[in-house]
Design a protein around this motif. Structure first.
Motif, short mmCIF file in Angstrom:
data_model
loop_
_atom_site.label_atom_id
_atom_site.label_comp_id
_atom_site.label_asym_id
_atom_site.label_seq_id
_atom_site.Cartn_x
_atom_site.Cartn_y
_atom_site.Cartn_z
N ILE A 113 1.03 -1.32 0.18
CA ILE A 113 0.10 0.30 0.07
C ILE A 113 1.21 1.39 0.12
O ILE A 113 1.65 1.45 0.73
N GLU A 167 -0.67 0.07 7.66
CA GLU A 167 -0.27 1.81 6.33
C GLU A 167 -1.30 2.64 6.42
O GLU A 167 -2.35 1.91 5.83
N PHE A 169 -3.69 5.51 4.58
CA PHE A 169 -3.66 5.60 3.15
C PHE A 169 -4.43 7.12 3.32
O PHE A 169 -5.86 6.27 3.99
N ARG A 194 -0.62 9.60 -1.46
CA ARG A 194 0.44 9.14 -0.19
C ARG A 194 1.05 10.62 0.44
O ARG A 194 0.92 10.72 1.83
N ASN A 247 -5.60 -6.49 4.50
CA ASN A 247 -5.84 -6.62 3.15
C ASN A 247 -6.43 -8.04 2.92
O ASN A 247 -5.49 -8.61 3.39
N TYR A 275 -7.45 1.84 -3.88
CA TYR A 275 -6.05 2.56 -3.18
C TYR A 275 -4.99 2.69 -4.30
O TYR A 275 -4.60 1.86 -4.66
N ILE A 277 -1.48 1.33 -4.89
CA ILE A 277 0.01 0.26 -4.63
C ILE A 277 1.12 0.75 -5.28
O ILE A 277 0.95 1.34 -7.02
#
Length: 317
Positions: A113, A167, A169, A194, A247, A275, A277
């Motif tokens: 992520i 993570e 995000f 990010r 996830n 999202y 990656i």
């Protein structure tokens, strides 16, 4: 006269609604029902401020203005991962693993992520503190801002005292909406989700952090061994049973060919995700084998991050 039993019941109901909506993506009530229960909770809290605890769902909307961020020392360092950029790098990593622990191995593969690494401390099942990774040894206390992320439970399903890592995000939809608002207001746009997530978690006004609609995936515990599991995959499953968001796209791979297939699949499908990656993380699944491999000063020897090639986009000159 408000009933404390009803107040505690409302907290449990709202926590369940949030879990259904934000963690397992399976809403069980209409927004109006949630709002009605929240308004009832707020009225009780207004009448009885002495009942309010840090775990109350009302604390997720922000409103606290911080003077600054204090430093937090990590009891267990938050190491960064070494990078692999091609199959040769992965083959070298695999060879080092086999030379040390033998051929009876498996890798847990997870999406990497593109966000901000954070640590969450729970004490007797209650959220106590949240911190940034920082330099891996010392981070910043962002407890209040992480509390605004609705997929982070304020209470675990069991009364564990545990430090989990993950993570934080900004989903693509939240990023797009944020930049649209900033453009209308004549503010500088964020370059990517990010940067937007990092900027949001370092806001001194927690209301701003709350408005950014961040999310999180948890992927590790400071010491999985303390949970009574023997593999990383069992540890992730246990995090889910505690009510933490993990996830779903992870996959246990028994050899490099399966790893390559997983990488190829997500290289192709990454644009479909909600999202960003930027790669795939491989982790030796067996915790005893992880211990045998050990770490360097900076990175675990039992894990590596395969980084996607930079995306090429046409541009006008």
């Amino acid at each position: 006269m408000a009933d404390k039993k009803r107040y505690e019941e409302l907290i449990n109901i709202l926590d369940q609604y949030s879990y259904d909506y934000y963690v397992i993506d399976n809403p069980t009530v209409e927004d109006a029902e949630y709002d009605q229960k929240m308004q009832e909770l707020l009225k009780i809290e207004e009448a009885h401020p002495e009942w309010v605890t840090p775990e109350s769902p009302s604390k997720r909307v922000g409103g606290e203005v911080l003077e600054g961020f204090t430093k937090v020392a990590h009891d267990t360092p938050m190491l960064s991962l070494a990078n692999a950029f091609n199959r040769d790098d992965l083959a070298d990593f695999d060879r080092r693993i086999r030379d040390k622990v033998g051929d009876d191995i498996a890798y847990m593969c997870e999406l990497k992520i593109d966000g901000l690494a954070v640590s969450l401390q729970y004490e007797n099942g209650k959220y106590k503190q949240g911190a940034t990774r920082g330099d891996g040894t010392v981070g910043e206390d962002i407890t209040a801002n992480l509390r605004t992320i609705r997929s982070i439970p304020m209470k675990l399903q069991k009364d564990f005292s545990i430090e989990v890592r993950g993570e934080a995000f900004m989903p693509k939809r939240s990023f797009q909406k944020l930049n649209e608002i900033r453009e209308e207001e004549g503010q500088m746009l964020f370059a990517n989700p990010r940067n937007a997530a990092a900027g949001s978690l370092r806001q001194l006004d927690t209301k701003i952090a709350a408005s950014r609609n961040l999310d999180i995936f948890l992927y590790a515990v400071a010491d999985f061994g303390e949970m009574g599991v023997t593999t990383h995959s069992e540890g992730l499953d246990m995090l889910e049973t505690l009510g933490l968001k993990v996830n779903k796209e992870r996959r246990l791979c028994n050899n490099l060919e399966e790893v390559y297939a997983y990488i190829d699949e997500w290289t192709e499908k990454r644009a479909e995700l909600a999202y960003d990656i930027d790669g795939i993380v491989l982790k030796l699944n067996d915790l005893e084998q992880q211990r045998q491999m050990g770490t360097t000063v900076k990175s675990p020897r039992w894990s590596i991050a395969y980084k996607f090639p930079a995306e090429e986009v046409p541009t006008k000159l």
